[in-house]
Design a protein around this motif. Structure first.
Motif, mmCIF file in Angstrom:
data_model
loop_
_atom_site.group_PDB
_atom_site.id
_atom_site.type_symbol
_atom_site.label_atom_id
_atom_site.label_comp_id
_atom_site.label_asym_id
_atom_site.label_seq_id
_atom_site.Cartn_x
_atom_site.Cartn_y
_atom_site.Cartn_z
ATOM 1 N N MET A 280 18.107 44.058 -46.818
ATOM 2 C CA MET A 280 17.141 43.248 -47.552
ATOM 3 C C MET A 280 16.952 43.759 -48.973
ATOM 4 N N ARG A 281 16.971 45.088 -49.140
ATOM 5 C CA ARG A 281 16.794 45.665 -50.466
ATOM 6 C C ARG A 281 17.947 45.244 -51.384
ATOM 7 N N VAL A 282 19.165 45.251 -50.850
ATOM 8 C CA VAL A 282 20.321 44.866 -51.652
ATOM 9 C C VAL A 282 20.199 43.414 -52.095
ATOM 10 N N ILE A 283 19.779 42.568 -51.156
ATOM 11 C CA ILE A 283 19.607 41.150 -51.482
ATOM 12 C C ILE A 283 18.579 40.982 -52.589
ATOM 13 N N PHE A 284 17.452 41.697 -52.456
ATOM 14 C CA PHE A 284 16.381 41.570 -53.449
ATOM 15 C C PHE A 284 16.841 42.028 -54.831
ATOM 16 N N VAL A 285 17.494 43.214 -54.888
ATOM 17 C CA VAL A 285 17.956 43.740 -56.173
ATOM 18 C C VAL A 285 18.951 42.779 -56.814
ATOM 19 N N THR A 286 19.819 42.202 -56.001
ATOM 20 C CA THR A 286 20.790 41.246 -56.523
ATOM 21 C C THR A 286 20.100 40.019 -57.104
ATOM 22 N N LEU A 287 19.110 39.514 -56.382
ATOM 23 C CA LEU A 287 18.380 38.348 -56.874
ATOM 24 C C LEU A 287 17.674 38.645 -58.186
ATOM 25 N N LEU A 288 17.020 39.821 -58.258
ATOM 26 C CA LEU A 288 16.287 40.169 -59.472
ATOM 27 C C LEU A 288 17.240 40.335 -60.649
ATOM 28 N N ALA A 289 18.366 41.006 -60.429
ATOM 29 C CA ALA A 289 19.330 41.180 -61.510
ATOM 30 C C ALA A 289 19.856 39.832 -61.992
ATOM 31 N N GLY A 290 20.117 38.943 -61.029
ATOM 32 C CA GLY A 290 20.579 37.617 -61.409
ATOM 33 C C GLY A 290 19.558 36.866 -62.234
ATOM 34 N N LEU A 291 18.294 37.020 -61.862
ATOM 35 C CA LEU A 291 17.232 36.349 -62.609
ATOM 36 C C LEU A 291 17.189 36.829 -64.047
ATOM 37 N N LEU A 292 17.194 38.149 -64.240
ATOM 38 C CA LEU A 292 17.047 38.698 -65.577
ATOM 39 C C LEU A 292 18.275 38.414 -66.439
ATOM 40 N N LEU A 293 19.456 38.263 -65.812
ATOM 41 C CA LEU A 293 20.646 37.958 -66.575
ATOM 42 C C LEU A 293 20.708 36.476 -66.952
ATOM 43 N N LEU A 294 20.345 35.621 -65.983
ATOM 44 C CA LEU A 294 20.412 34.195 -66.261
ATOM 45 C C LEU A 294 19.326 33.761 -67.233
ATOM 46 N N ALA A 295 18.084 34.164 -66.925
ATOM 47 C CA ALA A 295 16.950 33.895 -67.801
ATOM 48 C C ALA A 295 16.930 32.452 -68.293
ATOM 49 N N THR A 296 16.968 31.541 -67.366
ATOM 50 C CA THR A 296 17.071 30.162 -67.802
ATOM 51 C C THR A 296 15.963 29.229 -67.376
ATOM 52 N N THR A 297 15.115 29.589 -66.478
ATOM 53 C CA THR A 297 14.124 28.597 -66.015
ATOM 54 C C THR A 297 12.810 29.170 -65.509
ATOM 55 N N MET A 298 11.620 29.008 -65.350
ATOM 56 C CA MET A 298 10.385 28.831 -64.602
ATOM 57 C C MET A 298 9.071 29.426 -65.036
ATOM 58 N N SER A 299 8.083 29.377 -64.630
ATOM 59 C CA SER A 299 6.771 29.275 -64.022
ATOM 60 C C SER A 299 5.689 28.975 -64.999
ATOM 61 N N ALA A 300 4.507 29.509 -64.734
ATOM 62 C CA ALA A 300 3.323 29.035 -65.432
ATOM 63 C C ALA A 300 3.327 29.444 -66.884
ATOM 64 N N THR A 301 2.510 28.756 -67.643
ATOM 65 C CA THR A 301 2.411 29.021 -69.070
ATOM 66 C C THR A 301 0.975 28.915 -69.489
ATOM 67 N N ILE A 302 0.618 29.553 -70.610
ATOM 68 C CA ILE A 302 -0.694 29.358 -71.208
ATOM 69 C C ILE A 302 -0.568 28.505 -72.457
ATOM 70 N N PHE A 303 0.606 27.899 -72.635
ATOM 71 C CA PHE A 303 0.875 27.189 -73.874
ATOM 72 C C PHE A 303 0.899 25.686 -73.668
ATOM 73 N N GLY A 304 0.518 24.991 -74.689
ATOM 74 C CA GLY A 304 0.669 23.556 -74.775
ATOM 75 C C GLY A 304 1.321 23.224 -76.100
ATOM 76 N N SER A 305 1.395 21.953 -76.408
ATOM 77 C CA SER A 305 1.966 21.513 -77.681
ATOM 78 C C SER A 305 1.094 20.403 -78.249
ATOM 79 N N VAL A 306 1.197 20.228 -79.556
ATOM 80 C CA VAL A 306 0.413 19.200 -80.255
ATOM 81 C C VAL A 306 1.378 18.323 -81.042
ATOM 82 N N HIS A 307 1.364 17.039 -80.750
ATOM 83 C CA HIS A 307 2.140 16.055 -81.490
ATOM 84 C C HIS A 307 1.170 15.095 -82.167
ATOM 85 N N GLY A 308 1.610 14.465 -83.243
ATOM 86 C CA GLY A 308 0.720 13.538 -83.923
ATOM 87 C C GLY A 308 1.448 12.543 -84.791
ATOM 88 N N LEU A 309 0.716 11.506 -85.156
ATOM 89 C CA LEU A 309 1.218 10.450 -86.035
ATOM 90 C C LEU A 309 0.209 10.239 -87.151
#
Length: 741
Positions: A1-30
């Protein structure tokens, strides 16, 4: 299980392409002129109401502008064009919101500005979520809200939120999620800690979500608390010393400091408290109830380039609690204590890839420990049973998210991965050594992986559709998968600007890693108990609501119904703080909620109200955790934290001579009496704070909690939670001193 977890975490940090919560929004206007032609090269500035944070841009040839990565909070948006009157709009931005503003310019006649308010700043016309935003000023002035162990910043402004057996409950449950600067603080344990995550004085804004969540949320779903921490943008080489003293030798002190430049900001604090009245007592008498704690917090923000920002947030704290006794326990010689430790660090990289495309990557680490130490000082011949429970949990993982705003779409996709290691020692000893001691240590591993996809589609100017799906995999003592759809809609009624919303969604909450085996399982079997594996809770929620802005007031009403399978609860060892999580076959929680918030009336008074009428019921037997395998009662029964009516209301008054008063009333109809179905009597408490500033640097505040000193029985559940009385009257005085360094 430890090997699986380490592999998943390494993959996440290398890919760095998607997810979770944010404290940010955006403002658009006309922006357009009196002939409705687009205005190019208009200067737009968005500035925080409570700090020096600001950002500027110019409108394009179509008269449009956008500003990304705006932290949630209150803002003033100003438009300046030579030859036209300067206009501004006020805005409260919530996380993930794409605010759309419209400025119709007028030919300048005099040197003046015009404030435009199409709708109150607290109304989000695109959201299907029931949410509340609490500001730093509200936390500072609400009675008791900025004390280290207080959650009044939530219970005073959020319908259906209350404290019982030292745990925060909201909408009938107690599994809540905390996020710091948009990064989750994972914790799969159920009610094992009573200490705070951090000091409320370190909060700039608190966004409380209580239902209708988007697909990016899912681990703990009875309440989501998204915290924007102090950043340093509100300080200019300024420090603040807060010191206080009150009833029961209560102190609550902090020193904080912060500064910023155009590209860099830092904030740090050290806090400490002690009191003779810590946890809720198990009798009207206050016996063996001291508490003390120390904590530190730091935030660093660096805008490396206009497209890249890095943020580091870290916190560490320790708390010590004497476990309260009733008179018989005190005379017997029971002197149990609880020591808790909590530490976290998260790092975030925000990269604006192009206009409207934002990538966020955030690795994190969280450590949480609860150490219950049984102690007996009486006659050893009494053969007292002395419990020991020491649990430490390590969470390490990361999140990544990509958000795209294009045309009518506000889409996000993401991935969250974290691994958990629990190390727990449980023991039962006897003071006279008459029985062999029981001592058992377990080291358990688990992990959670989740991905989500969602889109907010603005179908028309008055209709917004919200939809998404969250896929979760949990591995531990068991393996589980969940696919949870979320769908909602928000309708803005033209001219009236009322916003109606509806939502349907499913949630999955991963179980604690706790299991029982070996000597402990043998002991349980001797007593007629057994242990069933804990499975994740699966919830189905229906909700609809209506937000009504009227003359600067904001009224909101919501109806919700949550059905749960494997509902998480906990069984407590006597009046101790040792909890054994368990799951109940089914639960249904339903109710109505209402809030009202006023503008500042005559520059003098501002009102707020939060009311909930709800039912929290369970059915079936215990499906996970310790159980005696007794057949369940037929039909539904009320859960121990069922309280039909919960009301919190108050007023903040701006007084002459730079003074203020904040008065709050909290009323509950009474929790379940024992095993019910009767309930305890209704109860009401009154809180008041009076404050005054002296110059720019000094201020003083006097606070009274439970002014009538009503000493009522809060809960006496025989099955879960133990017995607790509400705290008596507490009076304290606080002194603040600000200085530059």
């Amino acid at each position: 299980m430890r090997v699986i977890f380490v592999t998943l975490l390494a993959g996440l940090l290398l890919l760095a392409t998607t997810m979770s919560a944010t404290i940010f929004g955006s403002v658009h206007g006309l922006i357009h002129d009196p002939q409705h032609r687009p205005v190019q090269a208009a200067q737009i500035t968005i500035r925080s109401v409570n700090s020096d944070w600001s950002s500027s841009t110019n409108s394009d040839a179509a008269g449009e502008f956008h500003i990304d990565t705006v932290p949630l909070g209150e803002y003033q948006v100003t438009v300046q064009v030579p030859g036209f009157e300067t206009q501004s709009q006020k805005l409260t931005l919530t996380s993930g919101r794409d605010a759309r503003l419209h400025f119709g310019l007028s030919i300048a006649r005099t040197n003046e500005s015009v404030e435009v308010m199409d709708q109150p700043s607290t109304v989000n016309p695109e959201s299907s979520t029931s949410e509340t935003v609490v500001s730093r000023e509200q936390i500072a002035q609400t009675p008791g809200a900025d004390q280290t162990n207080s959650l009044a910043m939530i219970t005073n402004f959020t319908p259906g939120a209350y404290m019982v057996h030292d745990q925060l409950h909201i909408r009938g449950g107690h599994q809540v999620a905390w996020l710091l600067d948009g990064v989750p603080v994972p914790n799969t344990n159920i009610a094992s800690n009573v200490g705070p995550q951090f000091d409320p004085k370190d909060i700039d804004y608190l966004e409380v979500q209580r239902g209708g969540y988007s697909a990016e949320y899912g681990d703990r779903t009875y309440g989501v608390f998204n915290v924007v921490t102090r950043s340093g943008f509100e300080r200019n080489r300024q420090a603040e010393l807060v010191t206080s003293y009150g009833s029961y030798n209560n102190t609550n002190d902090q020193i904080s400091f912060g500064d910023h430049t155009d590209r860099f900001a830092y904030y740090g604090s050290l806090s400490g408290y002690r009191t003779d009245l810590g946890l809720e007592t198990s009798s009207p008498q206050i016996l063996h109830d001291q508490a003390a704690g120390l904590g530190g917090f730091a935030s660093l923000i660096f805008n490396k380039t206009p497209s890249d920002q890095v943020r580091l947030v870290t916190s560490v704290r320790g708390d010590h609690y004497q476990v309260p006794n009733d008179p018989s326990q005190q005379a017997f010689g029971t002197r149990d204590v609880e020591n808790e430790r909590d530490a976290l660090v998260n790092f975030s990289w925000l990269h604006t890839m192009s206009d409207g495309v934002l990538l966020t990557v955030s690795p994190f680490y969280h450590f949480n420990r609860a150490h219950y130490i049984g102690d007996f000082t009486g006659d050893p011949a009494d053969a007292a049973v002395v419990p020991q429970d020491d649990r430490g949990s390590n969470y390490v993982g990361g999140i990544a998210q990509i958000g795209v705003i294009r045309g009518r779409h506000n889409a996000r996709a993401g991935l969250q991965v974290f691994g958990q290691r629990d190390n727990q020692l449980f023991g039962l000893l006897t003071s006279d050594g008459s029985n062999p001691p029981l001592s058992q240590r377990q080291s358990l591993w688990g992990s959670v992986e989740a991905i989500f996809l969602e889109d907010q589609f603005k179908a028309t100017s008055w209709l917004t559709l919200n939809g998404g799906v969250r896929l979760t995999h949990f591995s531990g003592a068991i393996n589980e998968n969940a696919a949870d759809p979320r769908i909602g809609a928000a309708i803005r009624v033209p001219r009236l600007n009322w916003v109606a919303r509806a939502f349907y969604g499913r949630y999955y909450q991963a179980p604690p890693l706790l299991t029982v085996s070996g000597p402990l399982l043998e002991l349980a079997a001797q007593q007629g108990f057994g242990f069933l594996p804990l499975r994740g809770e699966r919830d189905e929620q229906h909700e609809f609501g209506l937000t009504v802005p009227l003359s600067g007031w904001t009224f909101d009403v919501a109806n919700f119904r949550t059905g749960a399978r494997n509902f998480f609860d906990h069984d407590v060892l006597g009046n101790s703080n040792i909890f054994f999580p368990l799951t109940i076959a089914r639960a249904r929680i339903r109710g109505w909620e209402a809030t009202a918030n006023s503008p500042r009336i005559a520059r003098l008074a501002q009102f707020h109200l939060a009311y909930s009428h709800q039912y929290a019921e369970g059915a079936g037997g215990v499906t996970g955790g310790l159980t005696d395998f007794e057949p369940p009662d037929q039909g539904y029964f009320f859960l121990d934290h069922d309280q039909r009516d919960t009301l919190s209301t108050g007023v903040n008054l701006t007084l002459p001579w730079r003074a203020y008063a904040d008065f709050n009333v909290n009323r509950g109809s009474g929790f379940l009496d024992g095993e019910g179905p009767q309930h305890l009597p209704a109860h009401t408490t009154y809180d008041l704070s009076l404050g005054k500033s002296f110059g720019e640097n000094w201020s003083v505040r006097v606070t009274g909690l439970n002014l009538a000193s009503t000493r009522y029985l809060l809960d006496n559940s025989n099955t879960f939670g133990g017995t607790h009385y509400v705290n008596p009257r507490e009076v304290s005085i606080q002194l603040k001193y600000r200085f530059h360094y």
